[in-house]
Write a protein that holds these residues in place. Structure first.
Motif, PDB file in Angstrom:
ATOM      1  N   CYS A  53       0.596  -1.225  -0.033  1.00  0.00           N
ATOM      2  CA  CYS A  53       0.375  -0.187   0.030  1.00  0.00           C
ATOM      3  C   CYS A  53       0.858   0.768  -0.347  1.00  0.00           C
ATOM      4  O   CYS A  53       0.772   2.518  -0.280  1.00  0.00           O
ATOM      5  N   GLY A  54       1.949   1.797   0.261  1.00  0.00           N
ATOM      6  CA  GLY A  54       2.833   2.438   0.282  1.00  0.00           C
ATOM      7  C   GLY A  54       4.216   2.161  -0.712  1.00  0.00           C
ATOM      8  O   GLY A  54       4.915   1.194  -0.235  1.00  0.00           O
ATOM      9  N   VAL A  55       4.855   3.142  -0.872  1.00  0.00           N
ATOM     10  CA  VAL A  55       6.201   3.444  -1.307  1.00  0.00           C
ATOM     11  C   VAL A  55       7.375   4.545  -1.176  1.00  0.00           C
ATOM     12  O   VAL A  55       6.509   5.252  -1.215  1.00  0.00           O
ATOM     13  N   LEU A  56       8.150   3.876  -0.245  1.00  0.00           N
ATOM     14  CA  LEU A  56       9.216   5.612  -0.368  1.00  0.00           C
ATOM     15  C   LEU A  56      10.414   4.818  -0.476  1.00  0.00           C
ATOM     16  O   LEU A  56      11.344   4.277  -0.951  1.00  0.00           O
ATOM     17  N   VAL A  57      10.893   5.231  -2.447  1.00  0.00           N
ATOM     18  CA  VAL A  57      12.316   5.297  -2.628  1.00  0.00           C
ATOM     19  C   VAL A  57      13.840   6.350  -1.897  1.00  0.00           C
ATOM     20  O   VAL A  57      13.037   7.881  -2.301  1.00  0.00           O
ATOM     21  N   PHE A  58      13.965   6.136  -2.047  1.00  0.00           N
ATOM     22  CA  PHE A  58      15.494   7.061  -1.459  1.00  0.00           C
ATOM     23  C   PHE A  58      16.744   6.826  -2.248  1.00  0.00           C
ATOM     24  O   PHE A  58      17.055   5.367  -2.755  1.00  0.00           O
ATOM     25  N   ILE A  67      15.268  11.383  -0.236  1.00  0.00           N
ATOM     26  CA  ILE A  67      13.716  10.158  -0.278  1.00  0.00           C
ATOM     27  C   ILE A  67      14.139  11.745  -1.755  1.00  0.00           C
ATOM     28  O   ILE A  67      13.676  12.670  -1.684  1.00  0.00           O
ATOM     29  N   ARG A  68      13.233  10.672  -3.216  1.00  0.00           N
ATOM     30  CA  ARG A  68      12.749  10.989  -4.285  1.00  0.00           C
ATOM     31  C   ARG A  68      11.602  11.452  -4.829  1.00  0.00           C
ATOM     32  O   ARG A  68      11.190  11.745  -5.471  1.00  0.00           O
ATOM     33  N   TYR A  69      11.153   9.310  -3.847  1.00  0.00           N
ATOM     34  CA  TYR A  69       9.810   9.227  -4.210  1.00  0.00           C
ATOM     35  C   TYR A  69       8.671   8.795  -3.139  1.00  0.00           C
ATOM     36  O   TYR A  69       9.417   7.945  -2.319  1.00  0.00           O
ATOM     37  N   LEU A  70       7.364   9.247  -2.627  1.00  0.00           N
ATOM     38  CA  LEU A  70       6.498   8.996  -1.177  1.00  0.00           C
ATOM     39  C   LEU A  70       5.153   8.906  -2.111  1.00  0.00           C
ATOM     40  O   LEU A  70       4.374   9.921  -2.583  1.00  0.00           O
ATOM     41  N   ILE A  71       4.826   7.782  -1.996  1.00  0.00           N
ATOM     42  CA  ILE A  71       2.825   7.269  -2.726  1.00  0.00           C
ATOM     43  C   ILE A  71       2.238   6.181  -1.269  1.00  0.00           C
ATOM     44  O   ILE A  71       3.404   5.318  -0.722  1.00  0.00           O
ATOM     45  N   CYS A 102      14.989  15.813   1.471  1.00  0.00           N
ATOM     46  CA  CYS A 102      14.110  15.125   1.094  1.00  0.00           C
ATOM     47  C   CYS A 102      13.515  17.090   0.012  1.00  0.00           C
ATOM     48  O   CYS A 102      13.413  17.861   0.902  1.00  0.00           O
ATOM     49  N   THR A 103      14.312  16.753  -0.602  1.00  0.00           N
ATOM     50  CA  THR A 103      13.647  18.405  -2.002  1.00  0.00           C
ATOM     51  C   THR A 103      12.765  17.696  -2.616  1.00  0.00           C
ATOM     52  O   THR A 103      12.331  16.510  -3.638  1.00  0.00           O
ATOM     53  N   PHE A 104      11.587  18.289  -2.341  1.00  0.00           N
ATOM     54  CA  PHE A 104      10.568  17.595  -2.966  1.00  0.00           C
ATOM     55  C   PHE A 104       9.698  19.574  -3.688  1.00  0.00           C
ATOM     56  O   PHE A 104      10.359  20.644  -3.352  1.00  0.00           O
ATOM     57  N   SER A 105       9.311  19.862  -4.678  1.00  0.00           N
ATOM     58  CA  SER A 105       8.085  20.298  -5.090  1.00  0.00           C
ATOM     59  C   SER A 105       6.850  20.671  -4.437  1.00  0.00           C
ATOM     60  O   SER A 105       6.025  20.122  -4.379  1.00  0.00           O
ATOM     61  N   ALA A 106       6.235  21.834  -4.325  1.00  0.00           N
ATOM     62  CA  ALA A 106       5.403  22.011  -3.959  1.00  0.00           C
ATOM     63  C   ALA A 106       4.660  23.468  -5.036  1.00  0.00           C
ATOM     64  O   ALA A 106       4.838  24.343  -4.769  1.00  0.00           O
ATOM     65  N   THR A 107       3.317  24.148  -4.535  1.00  0.00           N
ATOM     66  CA  THR A 107       2.817  24.147  -5.105  1.00  0.00           C
ATOM     67  C   THR A 107       2.517  25.892  -4.801  1.00  0.00           C
ATOM     68  O   THR A 107       2.261  26.965  -4.803  1.00  0.00           O
ATOM     69  N   GLY A 108       2.563  25.901  -3.082  1.00  0.00           N
ATOM     70  CA  GLY A 108       2.687  26.892  -1.816  1.00  0.00           C
ATOM     71  C   GLY A 108       2.723  26.343  -0.683  1.00  0.00           C
ATOM     72  O   GLY A 108       2.843  24.976  -0.594  1.00  0.00           O
TER      73      GLY A 108
END
Length: 288
Positions: A53-58, A67-71, A102-108
């Motif tokens: 049910c979940g994945v974290l890729v680092f 951390i590059r992917y989290l779902i 974790c470097t990530f993008s966000a709309t705000g």
């Protein structure tokens, strides 16, 4: 790296070749490819009620676990599974005194991913330089590269170069730590729009345009690079790509400006771009 922990209701395991098939529906094509081809990339899987049910890729980047992917699957959200995967990664990192980021993008500041990391105990979040932006071809007319005179030289498609020349260029990019080209696959690229300026069989400037990650996105500028003193060649590549894009009608181009230098370049070359997301960096406060 042995990663396994949990309870009867929730269990966290390291994803291996034997268990990968159970988690494939949760992974993007890019992450599937990275896990199978990059020895520095690992993944943690969450299992709940005997369901993946979940994945974290680092990625192991120097002395950091990034951390590059989290779902988390929709049916299992709001149950602390994402928090559990991050906490377990931190527990594992603590034993080796390795920082987690974790470097990530966000709309705000109301973006779901931003709120997730802000809400995690022992994590600090700060805005980074860089952004994602979009621009449509009908808004590029005032861009400096459109107004420049067409240079007499013609530019070549990158994929028309010899395999040796392509490998030499990609190896040079990796040596400069332009790591995202490692995961740029040929089938993703719009080959006529992947252009380069070549002198004596050596690439001096290049741009790579790929298909958008979703049906709502048209195209994405994945990379733009030039060697020192070859800025005009880079401008020429942009102009040639623009002329080709115009023939397709109105097209939206998504651009990632991930460094201060690339952000400044986009600001200068594409003044009418619309910023859609900004970058943030979450850092695990190990000393707490």
């Amino acid at each position: 790296m042995e990663l396994t922990n949990g309870t009867k209701e929730k269990e966290y395991i390291r994803i291996t070749e034997k268990t990968l098939h159970s988690f494939l529906p949760l992974l993007s094509e890019e992450e599937q490819y990275a896990l199978q081809h990059d020895t520095r990339i690992y993944a943690i899987g969450a299992v709940c009620q005997k369901t993946a049910c979940g994945v974290l890729v680092f990625r192991i980047s120097g002395e950091v676990l990034d951390i590059r992917y989290l779902i988390v699957a929709d049916a299992f959200r709001r149950q602390g599974i994402a928090t559990g995967m991050v906490r377990y990664l931190c527990q594992h990192a603590w034993a080796f005194t390795i920082p987690v980021t974790c470097t990530f993008s966000a709309t705000g500041l109301e973006d779901e991913l931003y709120l997730f990391f802000v809400g995690l105990e022992q994590f600090s979040v700060a805005e980074e330089q860089g952004f994602y932006c979009t621009i449509s071809t009908d808004r590029m007319e005032d861009a400096p590269f459109v107004r420049m005179k067409q240079r007499s030289k013609s530019y070549r498609e990158f994929f028309s170069l010899s395999p040796i020349a392509r490998r030499r260029f990609l190896r040079m990019m990796l040596n400069q730590d332009i790591y995202y080209l490692r995961e740029l696959r040929e089938e993703q690229c719009v080959k006529p729009l992947c252009l380069c300026a070549v002198v004596d069989d050596e690439v001096k400037a290049a741009i790579f345009i790929t298909r958008g990650a979703s049906e709502k996105q048209d195209l994405e500028l994945s990379c733009a690079w030039c060697s020192h003193g070859r800025e005009m060649d880079l401008m020429g590549l942009f102009k040639q790509a623009f002329e080709m894009l115009k023939e397709e009608g109105t097209v939206t181009l998504r651009i990632a400006a991930v460094t201060p230098a690339s952000a400044a370049l986009v600001d200068r070359l594409i003044p009418h771009r619309v910023v859609t997301e900004r970058f943030y960096r979450a850092v695990w406060d190990m000393e707490l």
